[in-house]
Every structure is written in C-alpha cells, then in structure tokens.
Design a protein around this motif. Structure first.
Motif, mmCIF file in Angstrom:
data_model
loop_
_atom_site.group_PDB
_atom_site.id
_atom_site.type_symbol
_atom_site.label_atom_id
_atom_site.label_comp_id
_atom_site.label_asym_id
_atom_site.label_seq_id
_atom_site.Cartn_x
_atom_site.Cartn_y
_atom_site.Cartn_z
ATOM 1 N N GLN A 42 -5.185 -64.977 -2.158
ATOM 2 C CA GLN A 42 -4.292 -65.780 -1.319
ATOM 3 C C GLN A 42 -3.126 -64.998 -0.725
ATOM 4 O O GLN A 42 -2.382 -65.542 0.084
ATOM 5 C CB GLN A 42 -3.707 -66.932 -2.144
ATOM 6 N N THR A 43 -2.922 -63.746 -1.118
ATOM 7 C CA THR A 43 -1.717 -63.007 -0.733
ATOM 8 C C THR A 43 -2.049 -61.757 0.064
ATOM 9 O O THR A 43 -2.974 -61.023 -0.275
ATOM 10 C CB THR A 43 -0.918 -62.614 -1.996
ATOM 11 N N ARG A 44 -1.265 -61.531 1.125
ATOM 12 C CA ARG A 44 -1.353 -60.303 1.913
ATOM 13 C C ARG A 44 0.067 -59.842 2.227
ATOM 14 O O ARG A 44 1.000 -60.628 2.278
ATOM 15 C CB ARG A 44 -2.092 -60.526 3.233
ATOM 16 N N TYR A 45 0.181 -58.537 2.488
ATOM 17 C CA TYR A 45 1.466 -57.936 2.821
ATOM 18 C C TYR A 45 1.368 -57.391 4.239
ATOM 19 O O TYR A 45 0.377 -56.754 4.606
ATOM 20 C CB TYR A 45 1.809 -56.808 1.841
ATOM 21 N N PHE A 46 2.402 -57.642 5.028
ATOM 22 C CA PHE A 46 2.421 -57.194 6.414
ATOM 23 C C PHE A 46 3.632 -56.308 6.656
ATOM 24 O O PHE A 46 4.731 -56.591 6.166
ATOM 25 C CB PHE A 46 2.439 -58.400 7.362
ATOM 26 N N ASP A 50 10.521 -58.933 10.179
ATOM 27 C CA ASP A 50 10.944 -60.092 10.963
ATOM 28 C C ASP A 50 10.296 -61.371 10.441
ATOM 29 O O ASP A 50 9.152 -61.699 10.782
ATOM 30 C CB ASP A 50 10.583 -59.872 12.438
ATOM 31 N N LYS A 51 11.058 -62.077 9.622
ATOM 32 C CA LYS A 51 10.540 -63.305 9.010
ATOM 33 C C LYS A 51 10.248 -64.369 10.064
ATOM 34 O O LYS A 51 9.219 -65.052 9.998
ATOM 35 C CB LYS A 51 11.548 -63.832 7.987
ATOM 36 N N THR A 92 -0.951 -74.568 2.896
ATOM 37 C CA THR A 92 0.470 -74.254 2.865
ATOM 38 C C THR A 92 0.589 -72.737 2.823
ATOM 39 O O THR A 92 -0.068 -72.075 2.019
ATOM 40 C CB THR A 92 1.148 -74.875 1.629
ATOM 41 N N VAL A 93 1.431 -72.208 3.700
ATOM 42 C CA VAL A 93 1.628 -70.769 3.798
ATOM 43 C C VAL A 93 3.106 -70.477 3.586
ATOM 44 O O VAL A 93 3.961 -71.104 4.221
ATOM 45 C CB VAL A 93 1.176 -70.228 5.168
ATOM 46 N N ASN A 94 3.394 -69.559 2.673
ATOM 47 C CA ASN A 94 4.769 -69.146 2.401
ATOM 48 C C ASN A 94 4.960 -67.704 2.826
ATOM 49 O O ASN A 94 4.121 -66.850 2.540
ATOM 50 C CB ASN A 94 5.093 -69.307 0.915
ATOM 51 N N VAL A 95 6.084 -67.450 3.490
ATOM 52 C CA VAL A 95 6.435 -66.117 3.962
ATOM 53 C C VAL A 95 7.718 -65.697 3.249
ATOM 54 O O VAL A 95 8.718 -66.415 3.295
ATOM 55 C CB VAL A 95 6.659 -66.111 5.493
ATOM 56 N N MET A 96 7.662 -64.547 2.569
ATOM 57 C CA MET A 96 8.813 -64.061 1.810
ATOM 58 C C MET A 96 8.999 -62.568 2.058
ATOM 59 O O MET A 96 8.007 -61.842 2.163
ATOM 60 C CB MET A 96 8.590 -64.267 0.309
ATOM 61 N N ALA A 101 10.981 -53.671 4.519
ATOM 62 C CA ALA A 101 10.074 -53.393 5.629
ATOM 63 C C ALA A 101 8.796 -54.208 5.622
ATOM 64 O O ALA A 101 7.924 -53.992 6.460
ATOM 65 C CB ALA A 101 9.726 -51.905 5.637
ATOM 66 N N GLN A 102 8.639 -55.139 4.678
ATOM 67 C CA GLN A 102 7.399 -55.905 4.611
ATOM 68 C C GLN A 102 7.675 -57.388 4.373
ATOM 69 O O GLN A 102 8.736 -57.770 3.873
ATOM 70 C CB GLN A 102 6.506 -55.404 3.471
#
Length: 141
Positions: A42-46, A50-51, A92-96, A101-102
């Motif tokens: 369920q998790t990826r890092y980008f 810029d949130k 549901t998608v959470n951005v943290m 830098a990610q």
C-alpha cells in the motif's frame, strides 16, 4: 462557513475513528507479517517535497480511475474516493512528508467493508499516480 463546518466535522469523525480498538483482538495480536506485507503493498515513496502537488495528483489519479472524491484535506494530506460500478470500492490515500525530499503515499482500499489485499489494485493506482506526478513536473518546466 459551510466548508469550515464540513472540515470541522470531518476532523472530528477522523479523530473518533482513530481511537477505536477491535474488541476481538488486542493491539499486538494480529498477524504481524501479513500486516507488514500489506503495508508494503500500500505504500510508495516519491521524490518530491511538494505536498500540495502530490495531493492534487492523487485527486486527479483517483478521478481518472473512476472514483468520485468524497473528501480531501491538504492539511491532513488525506483524500477519500468512492467508485460505484456495480460494486462499492472506497480508497483512502494519505500523503506524508518523508524527510525533506520525499513524500510517502499510502493507499488503503476496501470492497464494501472488506480490506482489499490484492497487490494489482495498488500497483495500478501507483503506476497511474507516478505518471501523473511525472507529467505534472515536466509540464511546469
């Protein structure tokens, strides 16, 4: 005024839902390895700091995949959408932030009330999100 009331109500619901503990299981008795595997799916890092743009890309991606956005909060970094096509899927998608830098993006999908554990669903979402973030970054330059 209505937006402020809706935001306040959403925040109260999220806070109350976060306090619930399943009665049948203790906090540490669930299948740890299967939960860890699901969290990895369920998790990826980008690579972006810029949130706001990441949340906007999540919204656009969910809409492109046929979801209707139920609620979104930049402050919380949370977006929830529902897809109705003979069945009900809620994502549901959470951005943290992850360091400086990610961004960490975690998606959680449910079919009716059952969590979806099929990695293909998450791979499709993250592939579409990666393309959206890539295009967004290159169209602005």
């Amino acid at each position: 005024m209505k937006k402020l009331m809706a935001l306040a109500l959403s925040l109260v619901v999220l806070l109350c839902a976060g306090c619930a503990v399943p009665a049948a299981e203790g906090l540490f008795e669930s299948g740890g390895s299967s939960q860890l595997r699901l969290r990895q799916i369920q998790t990826r890092y980008f690579d972006t700091s810029d949130k706001q743009r990441t949340v906007e890309a999540v919204i656009a991606t969910l809409q492109d995949l046929g979801f209707v956005i139920d609620k979104a909060s930049l402050d919380l970094g949370s977006v929830t959408g529902t897809k109705l096509k003979g069945y009900t899927v809620r994502m549901t998608v959470n951005v943290m932030p992850r360091g400086k830098a990610q961004m960490t993006v975690r998606a959680s999908a449910q079919y009716n009330v059952t969590p979806i554990e099929d990695p293909i669903i998450y791979q499709d979402f993250f592939n579409a999100l990666s393309k959206s973030l890539f295009l967004q970054a290159h169209l602005e330059n």
